[in-house]
Design an enzyme around this catalytic site. Structure first.
Site, PDB file in Angstrom:
ATOM      1  CB  CYS A 119      -0.922  -0.011   1.217  1.00  0.00           C
ATOM      2  SG  CYS A 119      -2.097   1.361   1.245  1.00  0.00           S
ATOM      3  CB  CYS A 120       3.887   2.202   1.970  1.00  0.00           C
ATOM      4  SG  CYS A 120       3.283   2.372   3.666  1.00  0.00           S
ATOM      5  CB  CYS A 202      -2.020   7.153   5.746  1.00  0.00           C
ATOM      6  SG  CYS A 202      -1.255   7.432   4.130  1.00  0.00           S
ATOM      7  CB  CYS A 205      -0.971   3.885   8.806  1.00  0.00           C
ATOM      8  SG  CYS A 205      -1.595   2.735   7.569  1.00  0.00           S
ATOM      9  CB  CYS A 230       6.293   4.346   4.200  1.00  0.00           C
ATOM     10  SG  CYS A 230       7.216   5.847   3.820  1.00  0.00           S
TER      11      CYS A 230
END
Length: 252
Positions: A119-120, A202, A205, A230
């Site tokens: 995702c990162c 984010c 997170c 990340c």
């Protein structure tokens, strides 16, 4: 001598400020195209303040991941109002985000480190690679004190994956240094800091930390301390397929 809230800044901090300004002046002079990657958090607002008040030729940009807090996005407007500067924003590839969500789910990053890093990779690393395409150097607001993964941070390093120079001019600064500077110069700061968020990423997170916790304990709090990056500052990020393209996803 400079003062903050009625107290003189230490000679040590005044010396750090002078070194920071000199470093940023030299970086701007040494490179035709250089950018500063801002998370819009405390350290990055400090560097942004120096860049914009000294009118340095360093472009300030931010990665708009699509999952940021409203308070973080609001800092774009505050910078515009205070400095008359429009921060450059970079967004993730919409198709890549859609595919990730379809295949794994919107919040799959809670399930494993690999899915979190994937995702990162989509929301941060790939946009960063595009943002840095064609530049000679980039600047960060990283500090050695921030986490166990940054204790050996150099002030100047070569980003071999992208073939450009990388500067971390706040490497030697402490958290106390940062906040003394921000208060003295009345630099705009993310309101989340006052709510217990020393490190801001984010929204899903990031959480506020408890008293006595490490400053990055609120980032990816479900993972071990040594995995809390990340990918933006991992030197082995592979760049393929021409300028600005990348393989941001980890092996799975």
């Amino acid at each position: 001598m400079s003062t903050v809230e009625g107290h003189a800044l230490s000679a040590e901090l005044n010396a750090k400020i002078a070194r920071l300004e000199a470093r940023l002046d030299a970086i701007a002079a040494a490179h035709t195209r250089v950018k500063f990657a801002s998370s819009l958090a405390a350290e990055d607002m400090l560097v942004t303040h120096v860049i914009l008040t000294r009118k340095l030729g360093i472009t300030v940009f931010s990665l708009n991941t699509g999952r940021l807090h409203a308070e973080t996005l609001g800092m774009i407007d505050r910078v515009r109002e205070r400095y008359g500067y429009e921060i450059e924003q970079w967004y993730p590839d919409a198709a890549a985000v859609e595919t990730y969500v379809k295949d794994h789910g919107l919040n799959a990053f809670y399930e494993s480190v690999d899915l979190r890093k994937a995702c990162c990779g989509i929301r941060k690393v790939e946009p960063l690679n595009r943002a840095l395409a064609g530049v000679e150097a980039w600047v960060t607001g990283q500090r050695r004190e921030q986490s166990v993964t940054r204790t050996e941070l150099d002030e100047h390093e070569h980003d071999g994956a992208r073939g450009i120079e990388k500067y971390n001019p706040l490497a030697e600064w402490t958290e106390a240094d940062v906040w003394a500077y921000l208060k003295h110069f009345d630099v705009p700061v993310n309101p989340l800091h006052a709510r217990g968020y020393p490190s801001i990423g984010c929204e899903p997170c990031t959480r506020a930390i408890r008293p006595g916790e490490d400053s990055r304990a609120g980032r990816w709090w479900w993972e071990s301390r040594d995995s809390k990056e990340c990918g933006l500052h991992i030197p082995i990020v592979a760049v393929e397929g021409g300028e600005g393209a990348s393989s941001a996803l980890p092996s799975r």
